[in-house]
Design an enzyme around this catalytic site. Sequence first.
Site, short mmCIF file in Angstrom:
data_model
loop_
_atom_site.label_atom_id
_atom_site.label_comp_id
_atom_site.label_asym_id
_atom_site.label_seq_id
_atom_site.Cartn_x
_atom_site.Cartn_y
_atom_site.Cartn_z
N GLY A 37 0.87 -1.17 0.00
CA GLY A 37 0.00 0.00 0.00
C GLY A 37 0.90 1.22 0.00
N ASN A 41 3.76 1.73 2.83
CA ASN A 41 5.16 1.77 2.38
C ASN A 41 5.83 3.08 2.82
OD1 ASN A 41 4.65 -0.66 1.10
ND2 ASN A 41 4.39 0.25 -0.94
N GLU A 135 -4.91 6.56 -2.37
CA GLU A 135 -5.56 5.24 -2.28
C GLU A 135 -6.60 5.18 -1.16
OE1 GLU A 135 -2.27 2.44 -2.09
OE2 GLU A 135 -2.17 2.37 -4.26
N ASP A 236 7.38 5.30 -3.14
CA ASP A 236 6.95 5.38 -1.74
C ASP A 236 8.17 5.46 -0.81
OD1 ASP A 236 4.43 4.91 -2.86
OD2 ASP A 236 4.61 2.74 -2.55
#
Length: 286
Positions: A37, A41, A135, A236
């Site tokens: 994710g 991360n 997200e 990330d």
Amino acid sequence: MIYNFGSINADYIYQVPHLPVPGETLAATALTRELGGKGANQSVAASRAGAQVIHVGAVGPDGAWAISELEGHGVDCTHVTMLDSTTGHAIINVDTGGENAIVIFPGANQEQSLTDVESAFMVAGQGDFLLLQNETNLQAKAAKLARSKDMTVVYSAAPFSPDSVRAVLPYVDILVMNSVEFSQLTEVLGDTISDLPAMVQIVTKGSAGVDWIENETTRHVPARKVKPVDTTGAGDCFAGYVVAGLAEGMSPEQALRLGTSAAALQIQRRGTAGAIPIRSDVNALL
Ligand code: RIB
């Protein structure tokens, strides 16, 4: 303190001979499951860089393992809630050249409540950072709340979504994008990006390095030349390390060098959160 209002995913990572084309059925040569994710991360990266990180997010009842893993990486999960929904997951295909293609199912990431975010930010204020990606739900509301508390808002516009970016942008201090997202953003905004002089833009360009654009001035840091085995999550890792560097009081150039060095190590390993290097390894490379 770094707050991160971000996704938590189970990453199902398939090693494939090539990325599947439409209509193709392909046999993977290996499968692993691990924490991922973009949000998780970034939290792991900032924590491994040495920062204090509070993750604000959600999983389903099937996600207790993900909370344990985040905590194992030193991330404070007091504000990770368990919802009556399924944990987000990602199907990640990685080819032999290290390139990837990702499909996510958001699950609990998209079902978070503003009350939980408000309670997480209760004692936050000036000097604290908020990391955001695309997200979860509520990014714009979280960013607005953080701004009202004088926090520094750092937004990774990934995965790119014109509507999300438009909604969040008024509250952003530092916008992190790759060069593809930068082109998409300038297309969406026309020339109005130059009307946002207060906002720093960090543009990552893979092997061409990274730019820090502020007040129409660009500072450039070159990339480290390495052969990638898996580029998944490199952005990330970079973002988490850069913000940890800034939170330590580093200059933009120092923070970018820290971020590019961490990402250079990460892409030489397979995996997402688990492949993020620890600070001593990054320092050794620097
Ligand atoms: O950036 C990589 C991440 O994107 C993966 O960990 C996956 O979960 C998706 O969110």
